[in-house]
Design a protein around this motif. Structure first.
Motif, mmCIF file in Angstrom:
data_model
loop_
_atom_site.group_PDB
_atom_site.id
_atom_site.type_symbol
_atom_site.label_atom_id
_atom_site.label_comp_id
_atom_site.label_asym_id
_atom_site.label_seq_id
_atom_site.Cartn_x
_atom_site.Cartn_y
_atom_site.Cartn_z
ATOM 1 N N ASN A 70 0.816 -1.215 0.000
ATOM 2 C CA ASN A 70 0.000 0.000 0.000
ATOM 3 C C ASN A 70 0.850 1.266 0.000
ATOM 4 O O ASN A 70 0.334 2.352 -0.255
ATOM 5 N N ALA A 71 2.119 1.138 0.254
ATOM 6 C CA ALA A 71 2.996 2.308 0.232
ATOM 7 C C ALA A 71 3.322 2.727 -1.199
ATOM 8 O O ALA A 71 3.681 3.884 -1.441
ATOM 9 N N LYS A 72 3.188 1.816 -2.150
ATOM 10 C CA LYS A 72 3.619 2.130 -3.521
ATOM 11 C C LYS A 72 2.605 2.839 -4.396
ATOM 12 O O LYS A 72 3.003 3.702 -5.181
ATOM 13 N N PRO A 73 1.337 2.582 -4.392
ATOM 14 C CA PRO A 73 0.602 1.388 -3.979
ATOM 15 C C PRO A 73 0.402 0.442 -5.164
ATOM 16 O O PRO A 73 0.047 0.873 -6.258
ATOM 17 N N THR A 74 0.669 -0.794 -4.948
ATOM 18 C CA THR A 74 0.655 -1.783 -6.034
ATOM 19 C C THR A 74 0.176 -3.131 -5.505
ATOM 20 O O THR A 74 0.475 -3.492 -4.358
ATOM 21 N N VAL A 75 -0.552 -3.824 -6.354
ATOM 22 C CA VAL A 75 -0.983 -5.187 -6.062
ATOM 23 C C VAL A 75 -0.245 -6.123 -7.018
ATOM 24 O O VAL A 75 -0.068 -5.796 -8.198
#
Length: 123
Positions: A70-75
């Motif tokens: 969630n810091a990047k945010p990317t899954v």
């Protein structure tokens, strides 16, 4: 309106691995789906906003792993031991959650969709 951008698809031999990424901002439960020309779009994996809850289709359980930063945010969707039947266009999707652990498995519950990325597994 949230924009979802997938990447990481490609051509791989059976038994190989790929990692798909989906850049997405906001407070959403996320999922991955896939579709081939002969089949309806099907659920692959889902993850809650917190990342603490995940759920997989039986066909990929033990081979695929969904995660998020969630810091990047990317899954991410890490796909190992790929099979020719995994060949499809893969879509990430975002759904407004009820709480941080909400999981969505039905495509009707997802509001936003990426453009899709092709995964081809050769035998």
């Amino acid at each position: 309106q949230v924009q979802l951008v997938e990447s990481g698809g490609g051509l791989v031999q059976a038994g190989g691995s790929l990692r798909l990424s989906c850049a997405a901002s906001g407070w959403y439960a996320m999922g991955w789906f896939r579709q081939t020309p002969r089949k309806e779009r099907e659920f692959v994996a889902a993850i809650s906003w917190s990342g603490g809850s995940t759920y997989y289709a039986d066909s990929v359980k033990g081979r695929f792993t969904i995660s998020r930063d969630n810091a990047k945010p990317t899954v991410y969707l890490q796909m190992n031991n790929l099979k020719p039947e995994d060949t499809a266009v893969y879509y990430c999707a975002a759904s407004p959650p009820i709480n941080t652990e909400t999981l969505r498995t039905s495509q009707n519950e997802y509001r936003y969709w990426g453009q899709g990325t092709q995964v081809t597994v050769s035998s």
